[in-house]
Design a protein around this motif. Structure first.
Motif, PDB file in Angstrom:
ATOM      1  N   MET A 166       0.825  -1.214   0.000  1.00  0.00           N
ATOM      2  CA  MET A 166       0.000   0.000   0.000  1.00  0.00           C
ATOM      3  C   MET A 166       0.859   1.264   0.000  1.00  0.00           C
ATOM      4  O   MET A 166       0.418   2.322  -0.459  1.00  0.00           O
ATOM      5  N   MET A 167       2.105   1.153   0.497  1.00  0.00           N
ATOM      6  CA  MET A 167       3.019   2.294   0.495  1.00  0.00           C
ATOM      7  C   MET A 167       3.794   2.395  -0.815  1.00  0.00           C
ATOM      8  O   MET A 167       4.709   3.200  -0.937  1.00  0.00           O
ATOM      9  N   ILE A 194      -5.417  -3.831   9.153  1.00  0.00           N
ATOM     10  CA  ILE A 194      -4.358  -3.788   8.140  1.00  0.00           C
ATOM     11  C   ILE A 194      -3.251  -4.807   8.403  1.00  0.00           C
ATOM     12  O   ILE A 194      -2.316  -4.915   7.625  1.00  0.00           O
ATOM     13  N   SER A 195      -3.379  -5.539   9.501  1.00  0.00           N
ATOM     14  CA  SER A 195      -2.382  -6.576   9.792  1.00  0.00           C
ATOM     15  C   SER A 195      -2.405  -7.659   8.722  1.00  0.00           C
ATOM     16  O   SER A 195      -1.402  -8.317   8.455  1.00  0.00           O
ATOM     17  N   SER A 196      -3.571  -7.848   8.109  1.00  0.00           N
ATOM     18  CA  SER A 196      -3.683  -8.808   7.011  1.00  0.00           C
ATOM     19  C   SER A 196      -4.885  -8.416   6.160  1.00  0.00           C
ATOM     20  O   SER A 196      -6.035  -8.594   6.571  1.00  0.00           O
ATOM     21  N   PHE A 197      -4.612  -7.840   4.985  1.00  0.00           N
ATOM     22  CA  PHE A 197      -5.706  -7.436   4.112  1.00  0.00           C
ATOM     23  C   PHE A 197      -5.186  -7.316   2.677  1.00  0.00           C
ATOM     24  O   PHE A 197      -3.977  -7.414   2.433  1.00  0.00           O
ATOM     25  N   VAL A 253      -9.574  -3.693  -0.988  1.00  0.00           N
ATOM     26  CA  VAL A 253     -10.399  -3.127   0.076  1.00  0.00           C
ATOM     27  C   VAL A 253      -9.673  -1.951   0.738  1.00  0.00           C
ATOM     28  O   VAL A 253      -8.461  -1.974   0.899  1.00  0.00           O
ATOM     29  N   ALA A 254     -10.457  -0.942   1.109  1.00  0.00           N
ATOM     30  CA  ALA A 254      -9.929   0.206   1.860  1.00  0.00           C
ATOM     31  C   ALA A 254     -10.446   0.129   3.280  1.00  0.00           C
ATOM     32  O   ALA A 254     -11.659  -0.012   3.502  1.00  0.00           O
ATOM     33  N   ILE A 255      -9.545   0.175   4.250  1.00  0.00           N
ATOM     34  CA  ILE A 255      -9.922   0.165   5.658  1.00  0.00           C
ATOM     35  C   ILE A 255     -10.132   1.620   6.079  1.00  0.00           C
ATOM     36  O   ILE A 255      -9.192   2.422   6.049  1.00  0.00           O
ATOM     37  N   TYR A 301     -11.508  14.807   1.124  1.00  0.00           N
ATOM     38  CA  TYR A 301     -10.843  13.504   1.064  1.00  0.00           C
ATOM     39  C   TYR A 301     -10.766  12.968   2.480  1.00  0.00           C
ATOM     40  O   TYR A 301     -11.110  13.667   3.447  1.00  0.00           O
ATOM     41  N   PHE A 302     -10.323  11.748   2.652  1.00  0.00           N
ATOM     42  CA  PHE A 302     -10.303  11.154   3.982  1.00  0.00           C
ATOM     43  C   PHE A 302      -9.122  10.207   4.112  1.00  0.00           C
ATOM     44  O   PHE A 302      -8.344  10.041   3.178  1.00  0.00           O
ATOM     45  N   ARG A 303      -8.998   9.617   5.284  1.00  0.00           N
ATOM     46  CA  ARG A 303      -7.887   8.710   5.554  1.00  0.00           C
ATOM     47  C   ARG A 303      -8.333   7.265   5.410  1.00  0.00           C
ATOM     48  O   ARG A 303      -9.427   6.901   5.847  1.00  0.00           O
ATOM     49  N   ALA A 304      -7.473   6.454   4.798  1.00  0.00           N
ATOM     50  CA  ALA A 304      -7.751   5.022   4.633  1.00  0.00           C
ATOM     51  C   ALA A 304      -6.503   4.222   4.976  1.00  0.00           C
ATOM     52  O   ALA A 304      -5.381   4.750   4.935  1.00  0.00           O
ATOM     53  N   ASP A 305      -6.711   2.959   5.299  1.00  0.00           N
ATOM     54  CA  ASP A 305      -5.587   2.045   5.583  1.00  0.00           C
ATOM     55  C   ASP A 305      -4.667   2.613   6.656  1.00  0.00           C
ATOM     56  O   ASP A 305      -3.441   2.499   6.575  1.00  0.00           O
TER      57      ASP A 305
END
Length: 830
Positions: free
Chosen positions: A642-643, A689-692, A697-699, A767-771
């Protein structure tokens, strides 16, 4: 004009002496060399992207070079509207590093001692004593430029405050505003905070005496001018303070986002981290005897006459090899010459044998109320510096005093004490010069000799009464040394350890003898003056020379000519083959994860790549929590994806060869997800996010649910939709998207809502924060231009305030100069 030069000729002569001292001590700097500072190297690595844009005459306030992305406020920012920025720049252009800083130390302290009504020669001696206090010199070697600059302005700030308290309201107030503005611009809030503690104590003592003398109105008038000076200094630095305040709340010094899955404190720094560098209680003996604790880590070299070398020689090790081994064992726990509790140290806090003797004498003879301010400040700073070694007072401040738990390296508060010591010391000399009863003065002088001389004699004859000379982890060092030598028992390692204790004792004893000699010379000079064998001028010049000799000799242990290297525009380590290969990638925005480097203290990779890790004491709290939870026990590959970590550097444990692998599952710059999973809070996000599958999918924290229009998303997922980065600038990211349905896009960029704004086709959009860490937004149907622009109000509005403050400061100084000049009678001395 000629009369003005004549009146101030002595001051110009002393400034000339200061320049000569700087030239002699820092000769390599005048030859174009620079200090090879380790911390500067780390700062250069973090500023790689900043410097690349500066070279193109472009200022960026956000960098993606380290920790996925962060503001540059605590790395570098121009602050052009702040007049002190240009003053500092001018000094650096005129004088080579570190001469500019040293001259501020010398001239600022000289100004303070003149304000305290000492004669110019004694004022110069006091300035030298403070400037060359070992901690200040060690800071220059380490490259802690901002910290040294902040300490350098301690003296002129105090001088200006004292002038104001004496009734010189306009002059004192305007100078306080100037020097406090310079202090704040140094951008080392910790040092400024410590100075404010000392000023609060001074204000309290002055209030007591104002009430006692029935001069409360005059006191509060002084306070009003000083309050105005403070407001003006804050206005001049509005952009840096506002930006720091906003950003500070989001860093590792701010409040924790987690309540369960965290090793971080709920607010501020972890106490163990903050107290990591705490001054040992008995280690304060280094104020008087520099090598009482073995000097700095690695600064003392054991020669062929040392007991440690003799142990190796006795075991048939050749002399050159024996010396090499004796100095190499310092890498084992508790086996260096320094034996204190700190993880390591570049050197001790040495205030000077002469100054310590005079400080004790000052406690006995000085009648000025300043003595009680100085003593109280010294006691408080010492107690706070002890940190974990004597936590009772320090814990009160850490737990209850505002902002105190934001700072680490608590021993650095002794920088305040390093100024208090020479102030009281020279007030004591002033007391002798003005004394009517020389017999009483001489009795107290002898008492001071008995106290300091007696203590020094104990440290010469029976040092084991006060010092153990054994590190707390020395037993661990013996065990590791035995293992390293592949011996069946620890006999040799124990012998080495015992020999090292003797060497530490010898180092301490040699310095104690040296200290006693300086104490006796100091006593002799004062005795000669009291007995009318020398006059004030000889007394003053003698102290200038004596203090310079005392401090110079010790400081040269820590700042030698060899510390200077040939000047380079920038330092860059040698890149590896893997670095060369990765740099062929023309993609402007991807990250590298180096498994061979420490994530939190990587000063190598940022020279070449945008890195997942990095080096900064002001990294974002969320990023810290991410590292602690997802990379401490194992590496979370989903987070790397994701990074947009495109390359992973590894090392073969057997051959130690470094290799690189491409990460095929890196998510890229931005992507549309298939679904959104809401979580109640940060703790649940961290677990999720430990396992996804980050591409699917967006947490998302449920607090952002109102920003997602689920009705608009009923058209489903357009699997052929695209979103891509089309233009890269750290402050301005441009993407293009195309989709037949409204979808959620996640961007591999760190979320920071105090400056970043998103625009869709030129219209600002939420906008917002995810993951846990990234930016995300709902993108409408169709083809769109998406922009993220970093335009923090704290900086840009702050710059406007700074400009106004700077203009007012110049006007205040000009008015003060006009008033003072008008007061001077024509033809008379100032």
């Amino acid at each position: 004009m000629n009369n003005w030069f004549k009146r101030n000729g002595i001051h110009f002569a002393i400034i000339g002496i200061f320049l000569v001292i700087c030239f002699l001590y820092f000769t390599p700097a005048f030859q174009g060399k620079t200090l090879g500072q380790a911390d500067v190297t780390g700062a250069q690595s973090t500023a790689t992207e900043i410097n690349a844009y500066k070279a193109k005459d472009t200022t960026i306030l956000w960098t993606n070079q380290i920790f996925g992305g962060m503001p540059t406020f605590q790395l570098w920012a121009p602050y052009k509207a702040n007049i002190t920025t240009h003053v500092i720049h001018a000094l650096k252009v005129i004088f080579p590093n570190p001469i500019d800083t040293v001259l501020i130390f010398l001239l600022g302290a000289y100004f303070l001692f003149i304000v305290l009504k000492l004669n110019p020669w004694l004022s110069a001696a006091g300035a030298i004593a403070f400037t060359f206090s070992s901690y200040n010199i060690i800071l220059l070697v380490a490259g802690h430029a901002n910290q040294a600059y902040a300490i350098a302005f301690f003296a002129p700030i105090l001088a200006s405050i004292i002038l104001t308290l004496r009734g010189k309201y306009i002059l004192g107030g305007s100078l306080t505003a100037l020097f406090l503005a310079m202090e704040i611009r140094s951008n080392h809030i910790q040092m400024t905070y410590y100075l404010m503690l000392a000023i609060l104590i001074l204000a309290g003592i002055e209030l007591y005496h104002a009430i006692k003398a029935k001069k409360v109105p005059a006191y509060f008038k002084s306070l009003a001018y000083l309050g105005g000076a403070l407001l003006l200094a804050l206005a001049v630095n509005a952009s840096i303070l506002w930006s720091t305040y906003d950003y500070g709340k989001e860093t590792i010094r701010g409040q924790s986002n987690l309540t369960q899955h965290t090793a971080e404190p709920s607010n501020g720094l972890a106490k163990d981290y903050a107290y990591q560098w705490s001054q040992g209680v008995s280690e304060s003996l280094t104020f008087l005897v520099p090598n009482a604790y073995g000097g700095g880590s690695g600064t003392e070299v054991l020669d062929q006459n040392s007991a440690t070398v003799k142990v190796f020689l006795a075991n048939n090790v050749p002399e050159d090899k024996a010396m090499q081994l004796a100095n190499q064992i310092g890498g084992f726990p508790g086996m260096g010459t320094y034996w204190g509790n700190k993880p390591g140290t570049s050197g001790p806090f040495y205030f000077g044998a002469v100054i310590c003797f005079l400080f004790i004498f000052g406690l006995l003879v000085v009648k000025s109320r300043l003595k009680w301010w100085l003593l109280t400040t010294v006691v408080l700073t010492m107690l706070l510096s002890f940190g974990s070694n004597w936590p009772f007072v320090s814990d009160l401040f850490f737990n209850y005093f505002p902002l105190y738990n934001k700072f680490r390296v608590v021993e650095s508060i002794l920088a305040v004490a390093s100024l208090c010591f020479p102030i009281l010391a020279f007030l004591a000399i002033k007391e002798i010069i003005e004394a009517a009863d020389s017999k009483e003065i001489f009795k107290k002088l002898k008492l001071a000799l008995y106290i300091t001389g007696g203590l020094t004699l104990i440290l010469i004859a029976l040092p084991e009464l006060l010092l153990s000379f054994r590190a707390t982890d020395q037993a661990t060092g013996i065990a590791q040394l035995t293992q390293a030598f592949k011996l069946s028992d620890n006999t040799l390692a124990t012998s080495i350890s015992n020999a090292l204790v003797k060497d530490r004792t010898d180092l301490e004893r040699a310095d104690a003898i040296r200290t006693l000699i300086f104490i006796l010379i100091t006593f002799g000079i004062l005795w000669a003056f009291i007995k009318h064998k020398i006059n004030v001028t000889i007394l003053s010049v003698a102290f200038l020379a004596l203090i310079l000799a005392d401090m110079w000799q010790i400081d040269k242990r820590y700042l030698k000519d060899e510390n200077f290297t040939e000047k380079q525009d920038s330092y860059q380590p040698q890149e590896r083959v893997v670095d060369q290969f990765i740099k062929r990638d023309t993609d402007p925005d991807y990250r590298v994860f180096d498994m061979t480097a420490s994530v939190k203290s990587d000063t190598f990779n940022p020279f070449f790549h945008k890195t997942f890790g990095g080096y900064s004491a002001a990294r974002l709290k969320r990023y810290e929590e991410l590292i602690d939870n997802q990379f401490t026990k194992s590496i979370n590959h989903d987070v790397l994806d994701m990074m947009n970590v495109k390359y992973i550097i590894t090392q073969d444990p057997k051959s130690e060869n470094v290799s690189m692998q491409v990460n095929p599952t890196a998510c890229g710059h931005a992507w549309f997800v298939k679904s959104v999973k809401y979580e109640k809070n940060a703790d649940e996000e961290m677990v999720a996010i430990s396992s996804f599958a980050p591409k699917d999918v967006a947490i998302v924290d449920q607090q952002y649910s109102s920003l997602i229009d689920t009705k608009a998303m009923k058209g489903g997922v357009d699997t052929s939709a695209t979103i891509k980065l089309t233009s890269y600038n750290p402050d301005h990211m441009i993407y293009e998207s195309g989709s037949t349905t409204s979808q959620i896009a996640v961007f591999s960029e760190v979320y920071y809502n105090k400056g970043w704004k998103m625009f869709v086709d030129g219209k600002e959009t939420p906008y917002f924060r995810a993951d846990y860490l990234l930016r995300a937004a709902q993108i409408p149907v169709g083809n769109h231009k998406i922009e993220f622009i970093f335009h923090p109000v704290s900086y840009y509005a702050g710059e406007t305030i700074s400009l106004a403050g700077s203009v007012l400061l110049v006007l205040a100084l000009g008015f003060a100069g006009y008033i003072e000049n008008k007061k001077k009678p024509t033809g008379k001395k100032a």
